[in-house]
Write an enzyme that holds these catalytic residues in place. Structure first.
Site, short mmCIF file in Angstrom:
data_model
loop_
_atom_site.label_atom_id
_atom_site.label_comp_id
_atom_site.label_asym_id
_atom_site.label_seq_id
_atom_site.Cartn_x
_atom_site.Cartn_y
_atom_site.Cartn_z
N SER A 52 0.88 -1.17 0.00
CA SER A 52 0.00 0.00 0.00
C SER A 52 0.92 1.22 0.00
O SER A 52 2.11 1.08 0.32
CB SER A 52 -0.84 0.00 1.28
OG SER A 52 -1.41 1.28 1.51
N TYR A 95 -2.05 -1.16 10.75
CA TYR A 95 -2.18 -1.59 9.35
C TYR A 95 -0.91 -1.25 8.57
O TYR A 95 -0.36 -2.08 7.84
CB TYR A 95 -3.40 -0.92 8.72
CG TYR A 95 -3.53 -1.14 7.23
CD1 TYR A 95 -3.80 -2.40 6.71
CD2 TYR A 95 -3.38 -0.08 6.33
CE1 TYR A 95 -3.92 -2.60 5.34
CE2 TYR A 95 -3.50 -0.27 4.96
CZ TYR A 95 -3.76 -1.54 4.47
OH TYR A 95 -3.87 -1.74 3.11
N1 LIG Z 1 -8.68 -0.36 -1.33
C1 LIG Z 1 -7.65 0.37 -0.96
O1 LIG Z 1 -7.78 1.61 -0.79
C2 LIG Z 1 -6.30 -0.25 -0.76
C3 LIG Z 1 -5.20 0.61 -0.67
C4 LIG Z 1 -3.93 0.07 -0.46
C5 LIG Z 1 -3.77 -1.30 -0.36
N2 LIG Z 1 -4.85 -2.13 -0.44
C6 LIG Z 1 -4.59 -3.56 -0.29
O2 LIG Z 1 -5.11 -4.24 -1.41
C7 LIG Z 1 -5.50 -5.56 -1.05
C8 LIG Z 1 -6.91 -5.84 -1.54
O3 LIG Z 1 -7.80 -4.96 -0.91
P1 LIG Z 1 -9.17 -4.47 -1.57
O4 LIG Z 1 -9.10 -3.01 -1.64
O5 LIG Z 1 -9.47 -5.24 -2.78
O6 LIG Z 1 -10.17 -4.83 -0.36
P2 LIG Z 1 -11.49 -5.73 -0.29
O7 LIG Z 1 -12.40 -5.41 -1.40
O8 LIG Z 1 -11.98 -5.55 1.12
O9 LIG Z 1 -10.92 -7.21 -0.47
C9 LIG Z 1 -10.18 -7.85 0.52
C10 LIG Z 1 -10.10 -9.32 0.21
O10 LIG Z 1 -9.35 -9.97 1.27
C11 LIG Z 1 -10.07 -11.11 1.72
N3 LIG Z 1 -9.83 -11.41 3.12
C12 LIG Z 1 -9.90 -10.55 4.18
N4 LIG Z 1 -9.71 -11.22 5.34
C13 LIG Z 1 -9.52 -12.53 5.00
C14 LIG Z 1 -9.31 -13.72 5.75
N5 LIG Z 1 -9.28 -13.73 7.09
N6 LIG Z 1 -9.17 -14.88 5.09
C15 LIG Z 1 -9.22 -14.91 3.73
N7 LIG Z 1 -9.42 -13.83 2.96
C16 LIG Z 1 -9.58 -12.65 3.60
C17 LIG Z 1 -11.54 -10.73 1.49
O11 LIG Z 1 -12.34 -11.90 1.33
P3 LIG Z 1 -13.42 -12.48 2.37
O12 LIG Z 1 -13.97 -11.32 3.15
O13 LIG Z 1 -14.42 -13.17 1.50
O14 LIG Z 1 -12.63 -13.43 3.21
C18 LIG Z 1 -11.47 -9.97 0.17
O15 LIG Z 1 -11.53 -10.87 -0.91
C19 LIG Z 1 -5.33 -5.64 0.47
O16 LIG Z 1 -4.11 -6.28 0.78
C20 LIG Z 1 -5.29 -4.19 0.90
O17 LIG Z 1 -4.55 -4.01 2.09
C21 LIG Z 1 -6.10 -1.63 -0.64
#
Ligand SMILES: NC(=O)c1ccc[n+]([C@@H]2O[C@H](COP(=O)([O-])OP(=O)(O)OC[C@H]3O[C@@H](n4cnc5c(N)ncnc54)[C@H](OP(=O)(O)O)[C@@H]3O)[C@@H](O)[C@H]2O)c1
Length: 285
Positions: free
Chosen positions: A137, A150
């Site tokens: 991130s 985080y």
């Molecule tokens: N969106 C942003 O602004 C942003 C910015 C910087 C970095 N990121 C990073 O990008 C990545 C993806 O995030 P996103 O934005 O796509 O968020 P998201 O839409 O909330 O997706 C997160 C994914 O992680 C899975 N997950 C969470 N806890 C889990 C667990 N205990 N076991 C298995 N799977 C789990 C969720 O699936 P289930 O709930 O079905 O388990 C979901 O598929 C993350 O690593 C996040 O830190 C996001």
């Protein structure tokens, strides 16, 4: 028989960046193992594209993780593309977040990433090729107030990725870090839900800190257009399909605004810059 492009594994494929990436990899001809807790979401992906194999798992459950890694390590066709994407955030000043919550955050964002990487590496070494993409991130390079736990997981992802990149380069394995800025996915809602109402439970000392920070962020975000997950899936695909991917890819709001200055300023100057940005520079409580 092997699949046309090989086997990929995407964690966190039920939503956001992971779901978009799983779709894109399957369209490119990879057979994609798609993992997350919400099985029905993974099944929907399989309905869209038979190249996607659903594999429900809770990465915070050590027994499930062990079984999953065992399965991965004995696949006849090893995983050649690993997208370590699953992750979530909780927010709060360091004093306000329990160690139990921080441990759970590290279990999913860091320890599961390491364990799954360890399970995939022997197969990639046998193939003498592979690509590992780790979702960091922008906060993998700088924290902001309330993001400490985080951001710590993402700083650790950066360190693991940098060390691993050097270690496995001799085997033809590429390690890529992806640093999204703010992206419109379920991430924010999940963080809000897990964090709850900080103001109602914090010490009165912290209330003006949260409020000043909240106001500053409100201003910062009021003019921002928040992109969807496609912009990050595009970068991931670019890295996977490239003959020589970059060590790190960044995109989204906060990349130019804050990651840029972080890369240029010394620590004291960056502290001054962030104090101003976060509305805390002149605050005395
Ligand atoms: N969106 C942003 O602004 C942003 C910015 C910087 C970095 N990121 C990073 O990008 C990545 C993806 O995030 P996103 O934005 O796509 O968020 P998201 O839409 O909330 O997706 C997160 C994914 O992680 C899975 N997950 C969470 N806890 C889990 C667990 N205990 N076991 C298995 N799977 C789990 C969720 O699936 P289930 O709930 O079905 O388990 C979901 O598929 C993350 O690593 C996040 O830190 C996001």
């Amino acid at each position: 028989m092997g699949t046309p492009r090989g086997k990929a594994l995407v964690t966190g494929a039920s939503s956001g960046i992971g779901r978009e990436t799983a779709r894109r990899l399957a369209q490119e001809g990879f057979q994609v193992i798609a993992s997350a807790r919400r099985k029905e979401r993974l099944d929907e992906l399989t309905k869209e594209n038979q190249n996607i194999i659903p594999r429900p798992i809770d990465l915070s459950d050590s027994r499930q993780l062990e079984e999953f890694c065992q399965e991965i390590s004995i696949l006849s066709e090893p995983v050649s593309v690993l997208i370590n994407n699953a992750g979530f955030a909780i927010r709060g000043a360091i004093e306000d977040v329990s160690l139990v919550s921080i441990r759970r955050l590290f279990e999913v964002n860091l320890f599961a990433l390491i364990k799954i990487t360890q399970a995939c590496l022997p197969g990639m070494r046998r193939l003498r090729q592979g690509t590992i993409v780790n979702l960091s991130s922008v906060v993998g390079k700088f924290p902001y107030p309330t993001s400490g736990p985080y951001a710590a997981t993402k700083h650790a992802v950066e360190a693991i990725s940098d060390a691993l990149r050097m270690e496995v380069h001799p085997f033809g394995i590429r390690v890529v870090t992806v640093r999204p800025g703010v992206i419109a996915t379920e991430f924010n809602d999940t963080a809000n839900q897990l964090t709850g109402d900080l103001l109602s439970r914090t010490d009165p000392d912290y209330k003006p800190v949260y409020q000043a920070y909240g106001t500053a962020m409100g201003k910062l975000f009021s003019n921002l257009v928040i992109p969807g997950p496609k912009i990050i899936a595009d970068l991931i695909l670019e890295a996977v399909l490239s003959d020589s991917p970059k060590a790190a890819y960044c995109a989204g709001p906060m990349v130019e605004e804050i990651l840029g200055p972080r890369m240029k300023l010394d620590d004291d100057s960056f502290f001054q810059f962030m104090s101003e940005k976060t509305g805390l520079k002149d605050l005395k409580v």
